[in-house]
Write a protein that holds these residues in place. Structure first.
Motif, PDB file in Angstrom:
ATOM      1  N   UNK A  26      37.789  41.286  36.094  1.00  0.00           N
ATOM      2  CA  UNK A  26      38.267  39.965  35.666  1.00  0.00           C
ATOM      3  C   UNK A  26      39.758  40.038  35.319  1.00  0.00           C
ATOM      4  N   UNK A  27      40.184  41.101  34.618  1.00  0.00           N
ATOM      5  CA  UNK A  27      41.606  41.303  34.334  1.00  0.00           C
ATOM      6  C   UNK A  27      42.395  41.402  35.635  1.00  0.00           C
ATOM      7  N   UNK A  28      41.890  42.219  36.533  1.00  0.00           N
ATOM      8  CA  UNK A  28      42.548  42.468  37.816  1.00  0.00           C
ATOM      9  C   UNK A  28      42.798  41.168  38.580  1.00  0.00           C
ATOM     10  N   UNK A  29      41.831  40.268  38.560  1.00  0.00           N
ATOM     11  CA  UNK A  29      41.969  39.005  39.290  1.00  0.00           C
ATOM     12  C   UNK A  29      43.078  38.122  38.728  1.00  0.00           C
ATOM     13  N   UNK A  86      45.481  49.097  42.262  1.00  0.00           N
ATOM     14  CA  UNK A  86      44.058  49.286  42.494  1.00  0.00           C
ATOM     15  C   UNK A  86      43.460  49.695  41.161  1.00  0.00           C
ATOM     16  N   UNK A  87      42.235  49.285  40.944  1.00  0.00           N
ATOM     17  CA  UNK A  87      41.558  49.524  39.683  1.00  0.00           C
ATOM     18  C   UNK A  87      40.444  50.533  39.919  1.00  0.00           C
ATOM     19  N   UNK A  88      40.548  51.674  39.255  1.00  0.00           N
ATOM     20  CA  UNK A  88      39.548  52.741  39.407  1.00  0.00           C
ATOM     21  C   UNK A  88      39.025  53.096  38.029  1.00  0.00           C
ATOM     22  N   UNK A 112      44.363  51.141  35.936  1.00  0.00           N
ATOM     23  CA  UNK A 112      45.172  50.515  36.981  1.00  0.00           C
ATOM     24  C   UNK A 112      46.157  51.531  37.540  1.00  0.00           C
ATOM     25  N   UNK A 113      46.226  51.601  38.861  1.00  0.00           N
ATOM     26  CA  UNK A 113      47.159  52.481  39.557  1.00  0.00           C
ATOM     27  C   UNK A 113      48.018  51.638  40.492  1.00  0.00           C
ATOM     28  N   UNK A 114      49.348  51.771  40.354  1.00  0.00           N
ATOM     29  CA  UNK A 114      50.252  51.065  41.256  1.00  0.00           C
ATOM     30  C   UNK A 114      50.112  51.684  42.642  1.00  0.00           C
TER      31      UNK A 114
END
Length: 59
Positions: A17-20, A29-31, A35-37
């Protein structure tokens, strides 16, 4: 995220939800909540990818 890195650094785990809600020029990308740029592909990478794609298409 959209440029406010102070909020980014304060929070340790993120949800989908944060990512969106993130916007801006940097792709992430979210792993497992981290969060990774994502780096942009180099010109050489793009050329190789295009060449391989063309050859696979012909095959």
């Amino acid at each position: 995220m959209g440029g406010n890195m102070s909020n980014f650094a304060e929070q340790k785990k993120y949800t989908y939800k944060d990512y969106l809600r993130w916007n801006g020029d940097i792709r992430y990308e979210l792993i497992n909540g981290t969060a990774y740029a994502m780096a942009s592909p180099s010109q050489a990478h793009q050329n190789i990818s295009r060449e391989l794609s063309g050859r696979l298409w012909q095959f």
